[in-house]
Enzyme design. Structure first.
Site, PDB file in Angstrom:
ATOM      1  N   PHE A 126       0.759  -1.101  -0.133  1.00  0.00           N
ATOM      2  CA  PHE A 126      -0.018   0.003   0.220  1.00  0.00           C
ATOM      3  C   PHE A 126       0.924   1.061   0.113  1.00  0.00           C
ATOM      4  O   PHE A 126       1.972   1.109   0.617  1.00  0.00           O
ATOM      5  CB  PHE A 126      -1.029  -0.193   1.256  1.00  0.00           C
ATOM      6  CG  PHE A 126      -1.990   0.897   1.457  1.00  0.00           C
ATOM      7  CD1 PHE A 126      -2.972   0.713   0.735  1.00  0.00           C
ATOM      8  CD2 PHE A 126      -1.904   2.132   2.191  1.00  0.00           C
ATOM      9  CE1 PHE A 126      -4.269   1.653   0.796  1.00  0.00           C
ATOM     10  CE2 PHE A 126      -2.808   3.201   1.958  1.00  0.00           C
ATOM     11  CZ  PHE A 126      -3.994   2.794   1.298  1.00  0.00           C
ATOM     12  N   ASP A 197       2.048  -6.330   7.341  1.00  0.00           N
ATOM     13  CA  ASP A 197       1.260  -5.346   7.278  1.00  0.00           C
ATOM     14  C   ASP A 197      -0.183  -6.341   7.220  1.00  0.00           C
ATOM     15  O   ASP A 197      -0.111  -6.896   6.118  1.00  0.00           O
ATOM     16  CB  ASP A 197       1.193  -4.352   6.115  1.00  0.00           C
ATOM     17  CG  ASP A 197      -0.242  -3.102   6.253  1.00  0.00           C
ATOM     18  OD1 ASP A 197      -1.043  -3.739   6.726  1.00  0.00           O
ATOM     19  OD2 ASP A 197       0.547  -2.115   5.786  1.00  0.00           O
ATOM     20  N   TYR A 220     -10.187  -0.183  11.103  1.00  0.00           N
ATOM     21  CA  TYR A 220     -11.293   0.332  10.577  1.00  0.00           C
ATOM     22  C   TYR A 220     -11.775  -0.600   9.267  1.00  0.00           C
ATOM     23  O   TYR A 220     -13.079  -0.109   8.902  1.00  0.00           O
ATOM     24  CB  TYR A 220     -11.187   1.535  10.332  1.00  0.00           C
ATOM     25  CG  TYR A 220      -9.921   2.081   9.517  1.00  0.00           C
ATOM     26  CD1 TYR A 220      -9.819   1.993   8.145  1.00  0.00           C
ATOM     27  CD2 TYR A 220      -8.804   2.760  10.027  1.00  0.00           C
ATOM     28  CE1 TYR A 220      -8.873   2.244   7.360  1.00  0.00           C
ATOM     29  CE2 TYR A 220      -7.783   3.204   9.219  1.00  0.00           C
ATOM     30  CZ  TYR A 220      -7.828   2.828   7.901  1.00  0.00           C
ATOM     31  OH  TYR A 220      -6.543   3.077   7.325  1.00  0.00           O
ATOM     32  N   LYS A 221     -11.114  -1.350   8.706  1.00  0.00           N
ATOM     33  CA  LYS A 221     -11.443  -2.250   7.542  1.00  0.00           C
ATOM     34  C   LYS A 221     -12.363  -3.539   8.116  1.00  0.00           C
ATOM     35  O   LYS A 221     -13.448  -3.202   8.537  1.00  0.00           O
ATOM     36  CB  LYS A 221     -10.323  -2.596   6.896  1.00  0.00           C
ATOM     37  CG  LYS A 221      -9.319  -1.486   6.181  1.00  0.00           C
ATOM     38  CD  LYS A 221      -8.659  -1.527   5.363  1.00  0.00           C
ATOM     39  CE  LYS A 221      -7.871  -0.278   5.008  1.00  0.00           C
ATOM     40  NZ  LYS A 221      -6.498  -0.470   4.567  1.00  0.00           N
ATOM     41  N   ARG A 369     -12.624  -3.056  -7.146  1.00  0.00           N
ATOM     42  CA  ARG A 369     -12.399  -3.829  -5.926  1.00  0.00           C
ATOM     43  C   ARG A 369     -13.610  -4.268  -5.273  1.00  0.00           C
ATOM     44  O   ARG A 369     -14.404  -3.410  -5.110  1.00  0.00           O
ATOM     45  CB  ARG A 369     -11.472  -3.263  -4.876  1.00  0.00           C
ATOM     46  CG  ARG A 369     -10.032  -3.151  -5.240  1.00  0.00           C
ATOM     47  CD  ARG A 369      -9.486  -2.799  -3.903  1.00  0.00           C
ATOM     48  NE  ARG A 369      -9.872  -1.854  -2.940  1.00  0.00           N
ATOM     49  CZ  ARG A 369      -9.349  -1.555  -1.859  1.00  0.00           C
ATOM     50  NH1 ARG A 369      -8.237  -2.209  -1.441  1.00  0.00           N
ATOM     51  NH2 ARG A 369     -10.051  -0.537  -1.100  1.00  0.00           N
TER      52      ARG A 369
HETATM   53  C1  LIG Z   1      -5.664   0.884   4.785  1.00  0.00           C
HETATM   54  C2  LIG Z   1      -4.110   0.575   4.736  1.00  0.00           C
HETATM   55  C3  LIG Z   1      -3.296   1.420   5.400  1.00  0.00           C
HETATM   56  C4  LIG Z   1      -3.861   2.749   5.976  1.00  0.00           C
HETATM   57  O1  LIG Z   1      -2.915   3.319   6.791  1.00  0.00           O
HETATM   58  P1  LIG Z   1      -3.272   4.527   7.698  1.00  0.00           P
HETATM   59  O2  LIG Z   1      -2.150   5.132   8.285  1.00  0.00           O
HETATM   60  O3  LIG Z   1      -4.358   3.787   8.685  1.00  0.00           O
HETATM   61  O4  LIG Z   1      -4.175   5.688   6.884  1.00  0.00           O
HETATM   62  C5  LIG Z   1      -2.042   1.009   5.354  1.00  0.00           C
HETATM   63  N1  LIG Z   1      -1.439  -0.328   4.825  1.00  0.00           N
HETATM   64  C6  LIG Z   1      -2.484  -0.982   4.121  1.00  0.00           C
HETATM   65  C7  LIG Z   1      -2.091  -2.139   3.516  1.00  0.00           C
HETATM   66  C8  LIG Z   1      -3.649  -0.580   4.104  1.00  0.00           C
HETATM   67  O5  LIG Z   1      -4.567  -1.520   3.292  1.00  0.00           O
END
Ligand SMILES: *Cc1c(COP(=O)(O)O)cnc(C)c1O
Length: 410
Positions: A126, A197, A220-221, A369
């Site tokens: 990400f 992650d 939050y997911k 997605r």
């Molecule tokens: C959603 C997501 C994030 C989000 O990072 P935030 O710091 O919470 O905004 C980071 N890494 C991955 C793989 C994600 O899917």
């Protein structure tokens, strides 16, 4: 026709997780396939927030830090997330965001591997994961990033200068799932530390981090704790005494209320906390974890595989004449709880689909997605979503000009 809508309804009737859907608020007429971006709210979240504001904050004022357990929330909540990622108590701390947790994990790993100057980051990560490592390398002296383009490149870069490797268990674009045990073993055999992650793993299936060095993730997911809810970090017990990360805030101090001039890290996982916890955001998180405590993760995974497999099958059947290409692995063992398709006009197609009540999301350049949160998505939702997608493509609804204008958040 492979399966009928009535057969989907029958599958939902015998779903062992079906009673859990009732615990979430979902607007009528919406098929919500974005639980992999922002989970739906547990109904109990409202009462939990109200209780925190009225009874804890309003009733006890500053006394809430002791009497309501606010001070320990990062650790007590971490202990509740631990079973979802296959680790024990005292190994997970909650707080800040995923991006900030990455800074903690990476700098802690660097402190454990002095002399090794390379951070390996997967280009499929990400973007924020990548960006945070870029910022670190800029700020710290003498470190470098070694990019890899997927797992295939990993063996080739694991030299004795690599301090740590940062990868996602599930790819946020494709939904592809890595074998964490195998990758962790290869990284550790090279003397480096593995940071996973778990943003698209925890709450999607049973995760096992018991051999990993570090892991980070958001809540939050799939964990349904609400927009901006705090992230978490896992640190293997063998590293807790030795690792020193760079975000040395007062809550990670051995004696925060001694107000000493110098930083001394706390023992154990507490040293991975940074500062005043976002108490109000812990209320929905703990309301959600009340639900997760009752979820059989084997049933969760079985349903996730059934939903994602069904979606692939139906979309490929109903949308065969159009320009959709499956991007996710066909083998369910290699998939998270998400299915992605590519389409040259992916953005307007998704906007048109959302207008018809089926919510997925779009990731540049051409990815549609669809996330399947097994706690509240039904087989019949999968069926209806595939029908709606086929209709948008057949009727070419997506050609409407208004669907081409990009919104700020896709
Ligand atoms: C959603 C997501 C994030 C989000 O990072 P935030 O710091 O919470 O905004 C980071 N890494 C991955 C793989 C994600 O899917």
């Amino acid at each position: 026709m492979t399966i009928t809508r009535a057969e989907c309804v029958a599958l939902d009737a015998s779903d062992p997780l079906k009673h859990l859907r009732d615990e979430f608020s979902l607007p009528d007429g919406t098929i919500y396939l974005v639980g992999n971006s922002l989970g739906a709210p547990p109904k109990a979240a409202v009462a939990a927030v109200t209780r925190t504001v009225e009874e804890e904050w309003g009733g006890r004022l500053v006394g809430g830090w002791n009497a309501s357990g606010w001070y320990d929330l990062p650790l007590t909540t971490g202990d509740r997330i631990a079973p979802l990622i296959g680790v024990g108590p005292g190994q997970v701390a909650v707080g800040e965001s995923t991006s900030i947790a990455i800074v903690k994990a990476v700098t802690a790993a660097l402190s454990l591997r002095p002399g090794r100057r390379v951070i390996v980051s997967d280009r499929a990560n990400f973007p924020t994961d990548h960006y945070m490592v870029q910022g670190l390398v800029k700020a710290l002296d003498g470190y470098e990033i070694r990019d890899i383009a997927g797992l295939g490149d990993l063996a080739g870069v694991l030299a004795d200068d690599v301090a740590c490797v940062l990868m996602s268990e599930v790819d946020y674009r494709t939904g592809a799932r890595h074998d964490t045990a195998e990758v962790t073993a290869a990284v550790q055999a090279a003397g480096a530390l593995m940071i996973w992650d778990l943003c698209h793993s925890a709450g999607a299936f049973q995760v096992d981090m018991s051999v990993a060095d570090f892991a980070i993730g958001c809540t939050y997911k799939y964990l349904n704790a609400g927009p901006g809810s705090p992230a978490y970090i896992y640190v293997h017990p063998r590293h807790q005494a030795g690792a020193e990360h760079m975000l040395t805030g007062w809550h990670g101090h051995a004696e925060p209320f001694a107000f000493e001039p110098g930083f001394r890290p706390a023992e154990g996982i507490r040293r991975f906390t940074v500062s005043t916890p976002h108490v109000l955001s812990y209320a929905p998180l703990n309301a959600s974890l009340d639900i997760w405590e009752r979820v059989d993760l084997a049933e969760l995974r079985a349903k996730s595989v059934a939903l994602t497999s069904l979606f692939i099958e139906l979309v490929e059947e109903f949308c065969a004449p159009y320009d959709l290409a499956l991007l996710s692995p066909r083998d369910p063992e290699r998939r998270g709880s998400q299915v992605s398709f590519r389409h040259p006009d992916g953005y307007p197609v998704m906007r048109a689909l959302i207008d018809r009540g089926v919510h997925g999301d779009f990731r540049a350049p051409d990815v549609l997605r669809f996330g399947f949160a097994p706690l509240y998505i039904r087989h019949v939702d999968v069926y209806d979503a595939a029908v709606a997608l086929a209709e948008v493509l057949r009727e070419e609804h997506w050609r409407d000009e208004r669907y081409r204008r990009r919104l700020a958040v896709t």
